[in-house]
Design an enzyme around this catalytic site. Sequence first.
Site, PDB file in Angstrom:
ATOM      1  CE  LYS A  76      65.369 -27.737  95.178  1.00 49.20           C
ATOM      2  NZ  LYS A  76      66.170 -26.624  94.665  1.00 49.20           N
TER       3      LYS A  76
ATOM      4  CE  LYS B 187      73.171 -20.783  93.755  1.00 52.17           C
ATOM      5  NZ  LYS B 187      71.987 -21.110  92.976  1.00 52.17           N
TER       6      LYS B 187
ATOM      7  CE  LYS C 151      68.936 -21.640 100.583  1.00 48.05           C
ATOM      8  NZ  LYS C 151      68.070 -21.672  99.423  1.00 48.05           N
TER       9      LYS C 151
END
Length: 331
Positions: free
Chosen positions: A199, A114, A196
Amino acid sequence: MSEKKRILSGIQPSGVLTIGHLTGALTNWNKMQKEFESFFMIADLHAITQKQEPANLRSWTLDTAAMFLACGIDPETSVMFTQSHVPAHAQLAWVMSSFTGMGEAERMTQFKDKSKKKPDNVNVGLLSYPILMACDILLYQADAVPVGDDQKQHLELTRNLAQRFNHHYSDTFVIPDPYIPEVGARIMSLQEPTAKMSKSDPNQNAVIFLTDDNDTIIRKIKRSVTDSGSEVNVGEGKEGIENLITLLSVSTGKSAKEIIAEYEGEGYGKFKSDVAEAVAAYIAPIREEFKRYREDKDLLINILKKGDEQANKVAFKTLSKVYKKVGFLQY
Ligand code: AQP
């Protein structure tokens, strides 16, 4: 006290939930709630490790609650709650952060990933995210935690922290085991099938949201990235087709093997159309249920309030034990 084993799991309200959340989490939660005493959390404290517009966060929190219900979570059987309404999460996280080595936190793969992905927002919350996640689990004395591959390292940290604390003081926390659900299809991005489906992906065409209407779902799947071949099969370079096979499998219940056999010699055109139609039909009833729940804000708030109260009771009990053991004056 319930004889059932206890589980805890959560989803961040950092956007509208996707078909990945349905296949990777909610479908399993729905089954597990019959077997386990279940705590399902809307992880809003975790969500702010990424920048969030306050109005969006509020709205997505209600969306997530409505989606839990639409996907079959039963608030009479399971405890459904909002993380920020249970202060013990943040309180225990402070205590446990004093038991976590800096190197231990920095080693977490998700933190490294991240940080690389969003170099302009490498905040301390991102680093302590796994400690908070450990506390989410430990507060409820959960026996098992349903985890995907990407969360295994965090669960290992949870176990280490619990063992360290228990050893240093005395038995306080249940050491949770990973629970690998029988099925838990991982859904990949429609535009970048090696990543992946997420959202918060800025490319809306890469994601099937559980609120998408049929035409949108069909359009997104028909435009999904595949490869220059024509064979409906899995293998290197065929991640896009493999993802569509998974989507068809979860939507119809057919196995990947059956699907591959069925489409032998067919080419991608008909295959993509069939996947699109099947996924649209699979999502439609969930979307309709979601709309019904989402319109009833009072119902959602009442369900969350009841869940928060139940969660607070259990969490406060664990936190009190911890406070006592570390030596905070009791009066
Ligand atoms: N694409 C997916 N396929 C299968 N399972 C998935 N899950 C999420 N995406 C997929 C499962 O949902 C739970 C956690 O969801 P989360 O929203 O709390 O965290 P996340 O995995 O970081 O989800 P996103 O959509 O990628 O969120 P953002 O974009 O905000 O970072 C887990 O059980 C996970 O396996």
